[in-house]
Design an enzyme around this catalytic site. Structure first.
Site, PDB file in Angstrom:
ATOM      1  N   ASP A   1      78.361   0.256 -15.928  1.00 26.62           N
ATOM      2  CA  ASP A   1      78.145  -0.637 -14.735  1.00 26.62           C
ATOM      3  C   ASP A   1      79.469  -2.015 -15.138  1.00 26.62           C
ATOM      4  OD1 ASP A   1      77.445  -3.099 -13.517  1.00 26.62           O
ATOM      5  OD2 ASP A   1      75.815  -1.989 -12.882  1.00 26.62           O
ATOM      6  N   ILE A   2      79.900  -2.430 -14.301  1.00 25.65           N
ATOM      7  CA  ILE A   2      81.179  -3.463 -14.313  1.00 25.65           C
ATOM      8  C   ILE A   2      80.444  -4.857 -14.405  1.00 25.65           C
ATOM      9  CG2 ILE A   2      82.703  -1.997 -13.028  1.00 25.65           C
ATOM     10  CD1 ILE A   2      82.350  -4.004 -10.679  1.00 25.65           C
TER      11      ILE A   2
ATOM     12  N   ASN B   1      66.758   0.296  -7.523  1.00 26.90           N
ATOM     13  CA  ASN B   1      66.303  -0.400  -6.560  1.00 26.90           C
ATOM     14  C   ASN B   1      66.574   0.037  -5.089  1.00 26.90           C
ATOM     15  OD1 ASN B   1      66.392  -2.593  -8.532  1.00 26.90           O
ATOM     16  ND2 ASN B   1      68.713  -2.715  -8.446  1.00 26.90           N
TER      17      ASN B   1
ATOM     18  N   GLU C   1      72.019  -3.758  -4.099  1.00 27.00           N
ATOM     19  CA  GLU C   1      73.397  -4.305  -3.403  1.00 27.00           C
ATOM     20  C   GLU C   1      74.280  -3.432  -2.958  1.00 27.00           C
ATOM     21  OE1 GLU C   1      74.949  -6.525  -6.937  1.00 27.00           O
ATOM     22  OE2 GLU C   1      73.138  -7.546  -7.120  1.00 27.00           O
TER      23      GLU C   1
ATOM     24  N   HIS D   1      71.532   4.826  -6.412  1.00 23.07           N
ATOM     25  CA  HIS D   1      72.059   4.734  -7.972  1.00 23.07           C
ATOM     26  C   HIS D   1      70.914   4.277  -8.922  1.00 23.07           C
ATOM     27  CE1 HIS D   1      72.733   0.907  -6.286  1.00 23.07           C
ATOM     28  NE2 HIS D   1      72.917   0.304  -7.377  1.00 23.07           N
ATOM     29  N   MET D   2      70.688   4.859 -10.035  1.00 23.57           N
ATOM     30  CA  MET D   2      70.020   4.618 -11.186  1.00 23.57           C
ATOM     31  C   MET D   2      70.655   3.695 -12.223  1.00 23.57           C
ATOM     32  SD  MET D   2      68.027   7.855 -13.315  1.00 23.57           S
ATOM     33  CE  MET D   2      67.146   7.989 -11.947  1.00 23.57           C
ATOM     34  N   HIS D   3      69.915   2.782 -12.595  1.00 26.86           N
ATOM     35  CA  HIS D   3      70.230   1.874 -13.831  1.00 26.86           C
ATOM     36  C   HIS D   3      69.584   2.377 -15.008  1.00 26.86           C
ATOM     37  CE1 HIS D   3      72.075  -1.299 -11.170  1.00 26.86           C
ATOM     38  NE2 HIS D   3      71.285  -0.870 -10.447  1.00 26.86           N
TER      39      HIS D   3
END
Length: 115
Positions: free
Chosen positions: A32-33, A89, A97, A102-104
């Site tokens: 992640d950036i 999310n 966002e 997508h998965m974190h």
């Protein structure tokens, strides 16, 4: 930016300088950036799915594969023993966002409970 999800498409196609940590025919994983933990990796399907609400009978195996790869990466990054979080999310109130599923994967320190 109206089409923020296009950045994920560019990452999948390797049209950015993003360092891909894992990629196969189904998913792509990268850092992640704006990390929220020492290890913060995003896992995305290579096929566009807008939100988790769009998981259906045809694409449900993609979702399972995302989890499988998250666990594989957690083991590779040596955070599986101490623990990690997997977060997805969904939509605005859920904190999504970018409208691209997508998965974190977060770990590398003791993480706070979300509730």
């Amino acid at each position: 930016m109206k089409n923020k999800h296009l950045i994920f498409t560019k990452i999948i196609k390797k049209e950015t300088s993003t360092k891909i940590l894992y990629q196969d025919k189904i998913v792509t994983a990268f850092e992640d950036i704006a990390p929220k933990a020492p290890i913060h990796i995003l896992i995305i399907p290579n096929t566009f799915i807008e939100t988790s609400n769009n998981i259906n009978k045809k694409n449900k195996n993609i979702f399972a594969h995302m989890f499988y790869i998250a666990v594989k990466i957690a083991k590779d990054k040596k955070i599986s023993k101490d623990g990690y979080k997997i977060i997805i999310n969904c939509n605005k109130n859920g904190g999504q966002e970018i409208n691209y599923l997508h998965m974190h994967l977060l770990g590398g320190e003791k993480l706070k409970a979300l509730y």
